[in-house]
Design a protein around this motif. Structure first.
Motif, PDB file in Angstrom:
ATOM      1  N   ARG A   1      69.405 -90.675  -1.134  1.00 35.22           N
ATOM      2  CA  ARG A   1      70.644 -90.198  -0.522  1.00 35.22           C
ATOM      3  C   ARG A   1      71.657 -91.317  -0.265  1.00 35.22           C
ATOM      4  NH1 ARG A   1      69.824 -84.846   1.456  1.00 35.22           N
ATOM      5  NH2 ARG A   1      67.603 -84.293   1.463  1.00 35.22           N
ATOM      6  N   LYS A   2      71.158 -92.523  -0.013  1.00 35.55           N
ATOM      7  CA  LYS A   2      72.064 -93.621   0.345  1.00 35.55           C
ATOM      8  C   LYS A   2      72.187 -94.610  -0.809  1.00 35.55           C
ATOM      9  CE  LYS A   2      71.332 -93.362   5.315  1.00 35.55           C
ATOM     10  NZ  LYS A   2      70.881 -94.061   6.526  1.00 35.55           N
ATOM     11  N   ARG A   3      73.297 -95.281  -0.882  1.00 32.56           N
ATOM     12  CA  ARG A   3      73.539 -96.259  -1.930  1.00 32.56           C
ATOM     13  C   ARG A   3      72.613 -97.466  -1.747  1.00 32.56           C
ATOM     14  NH1 ARG A   3      79.083 -96.927  -4.776  1.00 32.56           N
ATOM     15  NH2 ARG A   3      77.481 -97.451  -6.300  1.00 32.56           N
ATOM     16  N   ASP A   4      72.314 -98.125  -2.848  1.00 36.00           N
ATOM     17  CA  ASP A   4      71.444 -99.298  -2.831  1.00 36.00           C
ATOM     18  C   ASP A   4      72.049-100.341  -3.749  1.00 36.00           C
ATOM     19  OD1 ASP A   4      69.485-101.165  -2.736  1.00 36.00           O
ATOM     20  OD2 ASP A   4      67.846 -99.859  -3.359  1.00 36.00           O
ATOM     21  N   LEU A   5      73.040-101.057  -3.222  1.00 37.19           N
ATOM     22  CA  LEU A   5      73.778-102.011  -4.038  1.00 37.19           C
ATOM     23  C   LEU A   5      72.954-103.254  -4.365  1.00 37.19           C
ATOM     24  CD1 LEU A   5      77.285-101.720  -2.333  1.00 37.19           C
ATOM     25  CD2 LEU A   5      76.447-100.572  -4.394  1.00 37.19           C
ATOM     26  N   GLU A   6      71.907-103.502  -3.551  1.00 34.74           N
ATOM     27  CA  GLU A   6      71.050-104.654  -3.833  1.00 34.74           C
ATOM     28  C   GLU A   6      70.089-104.382  -4.986  1.00 34.74           C
ATOM     29  OE1 GLU A   6      69.123-105.868  -0.267  1.00 34.74           O
ATOM     30  OE2 GLU A   6      71.000-106.480   0.718  1.00 34.74           O
ATOM     31  N   ASN A   7      69.802-103.111  -5.238  1.00 34.41           N
ATOM     32  CA  ASN A   7      68.926-102.719  -6.351  1.00 34.41           C
ATOM     33  C   ASN A   7      69.673-101.716  -7.221  1.00 34.41           C
ATOM     34  OD1 ASN A   7      66.295-104.042  -5.476  1.00 34.41           O
ATOM     35  ND2 ASN A   7      66.829-102.826  -3.665  1.00 34.41           N
ATOM     36  N   PRO A   8      70.544-102.200  -8.099  1.00 35.71           N
ATOM     37  CA  PRO A   8      71.428-101.320  -8.863  1.00 35.71           C
ATOM     38  C   PRO A   8      70.700-100.218  -9.624  1.00 35.71           C
ATOM     39  CG  PRO A   8      72.043-103.612  -9.182  1.00 35.71           C
ATOM     40  CD  PRO A   8      70.766-103.626  -8.404  1.00 35.71           C
ATOM     41  N   GLU A   9      69.465-100.497 -10.072  1.00 31.02           N
ATOM     42  CA  GLU A   9      68.741 -99.462 -10.840  1.00 31.02           C
ATOM     43  C   GLU A   9      68.323 -98.284  -9.968  1.00 31.02           C
ATOM     44  OE1 GLU A   9      65.635-102.340  -9.352  1.00 31.02           O
ATOM     45  OE2 GLU A   9      67.640-102.490 -10.185  1.00 31.02           O
TER      46      GLU A   9
END
Length: 213
Positions: A95-103
């Motif tokens: 549900r939430k973005r994960d900019l540290e793990n782009p995949e």
């Protein structure tokens, strides 16, 4: 093999059940065959929404359309994840973005699915709400459309699904329900807020078409 199972399940069994037992009235969706790729953007009141949209899609392309769903609900266990991915053809995202793990980032996963040749079904409200009450739209769909502005999105609006299968109730009951499609459309702005406003207006137009008063 999966394509045949999806066709038999949704284009035949589920469609007949929804039409004859529940009472769903479908808009004709054969126009989707003219679209190379698309994103169906729909309101969300019930688990029936995904079933109804899949049942409306022409069987020829059903395996190329992935409903986007929450991994924390539909992928709670590895078995549930595999079954959902196979029998519903889902793209499960967090549900939430994960900019540290782009995949693992949900926006990146949706964009990659498009680049892999799939069309998507996205519910921008994010989760099921109260029947016939529209919730604020989350920005994820707008980021995807901004990234792929050449791809048409197709607004879809359903009524009655929240009464036929309410949230937190697994019982399906007959209730007058409809699925309406708008015209294939491209975003008219690259501003996230304006994309969301455009989609919200599409929903309102479809709602007014069904309930002019």
């Amino acid at each position: 093999m999966q394509k045949i199972i999806l066709q038999l399940t949704y284009s035949f069994a589920v469609r007949i059940f929804l039409k004859l037992i529940v009472g769903v009235k479908f808009d004709n969706a054969k126009f989707l065959l003219n679209e190379k790729q698309f994103i169906i953007v729909a309101n969300h009141n019930s688990h029936l929404d995904t079933m109804t949209l899949l049942a409306s899609i022409p069987s020829k392309i059903i395996d190329k359309v992935k409903p986007v769903a929450a991994a924390d609900h539909f992928g709670k266990t590895k078995l549930k994840e595999k079954l959902t991915n196979y029998f519903v053809n889902t793209l499960l995202i967090q549900r939430k973005r994960d900019l540290e793990n782009p995949e693992n980032d949900p926006i990146n996963k949706m964009i990659k699915a498009i680049e892999d040749g799939y069309s998507l079904i996205i519910f921008p409200e994010g989760t099921r709400g109260e029947p016939e009450i529209q919730q604020p739209l989350k920005p994820g769909v707008a980021y995807v459309l901004k990234s792929k502005p050449h791809i048409n999105y197709i607004p879809a609006y359903m009524t009655g699904m929240g009464k036929a299968m309410p949230k937190d109730d697994n019982l399906i009951v007959p209730h007058s329900s409809t699925l309406s499609f708008g015209e294939p459309t491209q975003i008219s702005s690259l501003e996230i807020s304006e994309i969301l406003a455009q989609i919200e207006q599409d929903f309102n137009n479809l709602k007014m078409k069904k309930h002019p008063n």
